[in-house]
Design a protein around this motif. Structure first.
Motif, PDB file in Angstrom:
ATOM      1  N   TYR A   2      47.478 117.477  72.752  1.00 35.51           N
ATOM      2  CA  TYR A   2      47.700 116.094  72.354  1.00 35.51           C
ATOM      3  C   TYR A   2      49.110 115.664  72.700  1.00 35.51           C
ATOM      4  N   ARG A   4      51.676 111.822  72.739  1.00 38.36           N
ATOM      5  CA  ARG A   4      51.693 110.474  72.189  1.00 38.36           C
ATOM      6  C   ARG A   4      52.453 109.523  73.103  1.00 38.36           C
ATOM      7  N   ASP A   8      49.455 101.452  73.002  1.00 34.37           N
ATOM      8  CA  ASP A   8      48.021 101.700  73.107  1.00 34.37           C
ATOM      9  C   ASP A   8      47.755 102.580  74.328  1.00 34.37           C
ATOM     10  N   LEU A  21      39.326 112.605  69.922  1.00 36.35           N
ATOM     11  CA  LEU A  21      40.126 111.485  69.427  1.00 36.35           C
ATOM     12  C   LEU A  21      39.252 110.261  69.174  1.00 36.35           C
ATOM     13  N   THR A  22      39.606 109.511  68.149  1.00 37.40           N
ATOM     14  CA  THR A  22      38.886 108.275  67.830  1.00 37.40           C
ATOM     15  C   THR A  22      39.521 107.105  68.575  1.00 37.40           C
ATOM     16  N   ASP A  24      40.758 104.514  67.210  1.00 39.55           N
ATOM     17  CA  ASP A  24      41.984 104.174  66.477  1.00 39.55           C
ATOM     18  C   ASP A  24      43.148 105.069  66.895  1.00 39.55           C
ATOM     19  N   GLN A  25      42.873 106.341  67.146  1.00 41.59           N
ATOM     20  CA  GLN A  25      43.936 107.243  67.586  1.00 41.59           C
ATOM     21  C   GLN A  25      44.424 106.875  68.986  1.00 41.59           C
ATOM     22  N   ASP A  28      46.644 104.001  68.679  1.00 44.33           N
ATOM     23  CA  ASP A  28      47.908 104.408  68.071  1.00 44.33           C
ATOM     24  C   ASP A  28      48.764 105.202  69.053  1.00 44.33           C
ATOM     25  N   TRP A  30      47.776 108.104  70.929  1.00 43.36           N
ATOM     26  CA  TRP A  30      47.454 109.510  71.180  1.00 43.36           C
ATOM     27  C   TRP A  30      46.670 109.665  72.475  1.00 43.36           C
ATOM     28  N   LEU A  49      49.301 116.045  66.311  1.00 43.46           N
ATOM     29  CA  LEU A  49      48.465 115.067  65.647  1.00 43.46           C
ATOM     30  C   LEU A  49      48.577 115.226  64.132  1.00 43.46           C
ATOM     31  N   GLU A  52      51.160 113.152  62.012  1.00 46.01           N
ATOM     32  CA  GLU A  52      50.980 111.725  61.742  1.00 46.01           C
ATOM     33  C   GLU A  52      50.305 111.517  60.452  1.00 46.01           C
TER      34      GLU A  52
END
Length: 52
Positions: A2, A4, A8, A21-22, A24-25, A28, A30, A49, A52
């Protein structure tokens, strides 16, 4: 692994075969680098991850 992105992640990479990963992640920042393909030049922040 992972990583970051400051923003987006869907703006700079496309993911193929992501099962971890979703949405939303991604939004964020990721990125799952083993299944990500860059769309442009960018920098990644090294983090876990769980931090966070």
């Amino acid at each position: 692994m992972y990583r970051r992105y400051d923003g987006d992640a869907t703006e700079v990479v496309s993911h193929d075969g992501n099962d971890f990963l979703t949405d939303d992640q991604f939004e964020d920042g990721w990125v799952l680098t083993c299944v990500a393909s860059p769309e442009d030049d960018f920098e990644l922040e090294v983090a876990h991850l769980a931090d966070e």
